[in-house]
Design an enzyme around this catalytic site. Structure first.
Site, mmCIF file in Angstrom:
data_model
loop_
_atom_site.group_PDB
_atom_site.id
_atom_site.type_symbol
_atom_site.label_atom_id
_atom_site.label_comp_id
_atom_site.label_asym_id
_atom_site.label_seq_id
_atom_site.Cartn_x
_atom_site.Cartn_y
_atom_site.Cartn_z
ATOM 1 N N LYS A 70 0.830 -1.206 0.000
ATOM 2 C CA LYS A 70 0.000 0.000 0.000
ATOM 3 C C LYS A 70 0.872 1.267 0.000
ATOM 4 O O LYS A 70 2.083 1.197 -0.097
ATOM 5 C CB LYS A 70 -0.968 -0.047 1.189
ATOM 6 C CG LYS A 70 -1.863 -1.308 1.214
ATOM 7 C CD LYS A 70 -2.928 -1.301 0.151
ATOM 8 C CE LYS A 70 -3.584 -2.649 -0.119
ATOM 9 N NZ LYS A 70 -4.387 -3.215 0.935
HETATM 10 C C1 LIG Z 1 -5.391 -4.356 1.322
HETATM 11 C C2 LIG Z 1 -6.849 -4.189 1.442
HETATM 12 C C3 LIG Z 1 -7.575 -4.589 2.568
HETATM 13 C C4 LIG Z 1 -6.982 -5.387 3.673
HETATM 14 O O1 LIG Z 1 -5.857 -4.825 4.197
HETATM 15 P P1 LIG Z 1 -4.915 -5.643 5.179
HETATM 16 O O2 LIG Z 1 -4.170 -4.548 5.876
HETATM 17 O O3 LIG Z 1 -4.036 -6.499 4.319
HETATM 18 O O4 LIG Z 1 -5.757 -6.435 6.106
HETATM 19 C C5 LIG Z 1 -8.921 -4.285 2.639
HETATM 20 N N1 LIG Z 1 -9.549 -3.663 1.633
HETATM 21 C C6 LIG Z 1 -8.896 -3.289 0.518
HETATM 22 C C7 LIG Z 1 -9.647 -2.589 -0.555
HETATM 23 C C8 LIG Z 1 -7.536 -3.567 0.372
HETATM 24 O O5 LIG Z 1 -6.901 -3.226 -0.747
#
Ligand SMILES: *Cc1c(COP(=O)(O)O)cnc(C)c1O
Length: 386
Positions: free
Chosen positions: A189
């Protein structure tokens, strides 16, 4: 020929120094760095409260619980998202349903939402919580959604996992269009804590419930105790919570990364602009640009335009992968996953999300990507589409 990943974390010496300092400090688990990270994040996005947790999936779970989602509740989300946007409702014993996407934003369609709400109101089956997703980092239609939330009485839980640093109508995402906003700090991210997530809100009571839920439903705060304290050692469990805490090691990384958010975002914007320029004459549908919002550019997704080429998405994907380029696809519509078809959903239920999915391809985009790497991606696309 070196491999080009679709995404890649950006760690510098300051990040490493910040984490190392925690290793030499008194706290490793949730301690002063978590509070410092929360304060910095809240300030950065203009939120009153920020509550950090182990990952964004945990953040969505506790946010649903804190908003009152329970057995018998209804939660709606976008089919074009990661599984967690829907799973969070099921964790709470609620039922989940989807609202089809807008082909331009690729996020939840306001028109589809309005229609579905009108029908739900007639049969008294309105949702308690709606989880729109800022797909690829482009904020969804927050103003219209908030108006519908106020009209129909549901809470808006924005999944901004892609959208750290994005803004909508001049305000940062997370500042309060939604009742609660969730961000992810997974390694792919915008800013990372390796694994991590945060919930922002303007609602002090909601923030308090989130803090209880992330740590066993437990408090030691004298002023929050419900009963008589036997002594200064007293802790009280007030509801059923979890161990969803972020560590100080992770928070230090997040705090250090957050200081570079503007630079990381600027690098993504420049690469996205350059993709737009280099790809404009190819038979591809490029990501939308909307005048009232700034994308965080977590992903750069193109769609193969079937009206202008016979080339299939799979052909493009194979060509990129053969050239050591980490193409990806975001997302397989959640309702078509075997687990969700076992709940009664089926192919055809959300045609716009399925149409989008059939031709979407995610190109590599990360702050340290070089122009030479980007040119290589474009050359392979050009070759395959010729
Ligand atoms: C990455 C992601 C999540 C989950 O995030 P984590 O931190 O890996 O639990 C939830 N929703 C979206 C849209 C994502 O891209």
């Amino acid at each position: 020929m070196s491999h080009i990943p679709y995404s890649c974390q950006d760690i510098d010496d300051d990040d490493i120094a910040a984490v190392t300092a925690v290793l030499r400090s008194e706290y490793l688990t949730q301690g002063p760095m978590v509070a410092q990270f929360e304060d910095a994040f809240a300030r950065r996005v203009g939120a009153r409260h920020a509550v950090a947790v182990a990952n964004a999936t945990a953040a969505l779970h506790v946010a649903c619980l804190a908003l009152g989602v329970a057995a018998g509740s209804r939660v709606w989300t976008s089919p074009n998202s990661f599984l967690a946007s829907a799973n969070c409702a099921l964790y709470c014993g609620a039922s989940v349903d989807f609202v089809d996407i807008d082909p331009v934003t690729r996020s939840m369609s306001v028109a589809a939402l309005r229609g579905k709400l009108e029908r739900a109101a007639e049969c008294d089956e309105l949702p308690q919580v709606i989880v729109p997703v800022d797909f690829a980092g482009l904020p969804c239609d927050l103003r219209e959604m908030r108006e519908l939330a106020d009209k129909y009485g549901f809470a808006l839980l924005e999944d901004a996992s892609h959208a750290t640093g994005a803004s909508y109508q001049g305000q940062p995402v997370g500042s309060g269009h939604a009742h609660a906003t969730v961000f992810s700090f997974h390694a792919v991210k915008i800013v990372t804590t390796a694994e991590g997530g945060i919930v922002t809100t303007r609602d002090a009571a909601l923030a308090k419930r989130l803090r209880l839920l992330r740590s066993h439903g437990m408090t030691r705060e004298p002023r929050d105790l419900l009963g008589e304290a036997d002594g200064p050692w007293v802790y009280e469990q007030q509801l059923l919570g979890y161990n969803y805490r972020l560590t100080d090691l992770q928070a230090a990384l997040g705090w250090s990364q957050l200081r570079r958010l503007d630079a990381l975002h600027k690098a993504r914007v420049a690469l996205a602009d350059r993709y737009d320029l280099l790809l404009r004459d190819l038979p591809l549908l490029l990501p939308a640009r909307l005048p009232d919002r700034v994308s965080a550019w977590h992903l750069y997704v193109v769609e193969v335009d079937g009206a202008r080429t016979a080339c299939r998405r799979a052909t493009l994907f194979d060509a990129l992968r053969r050239a050591q380029i980490g193409a990806n696809v975001h997302y397989i519509p959640i309702h078509t996953q075997p687990y969700y078809t076992s709940l009664g959903f089926k192919r055809g239920d959300f045609p716009a999300a399925e149409r989008y999915y059939a031709r979407a391809i995610t190109l590599p985009l990360f702050p340290a990507m070089t122009h030479a790497q980007q040119d290589r991606v474009v050359d392979v696309l050009r070759g395959a589409l010729r």
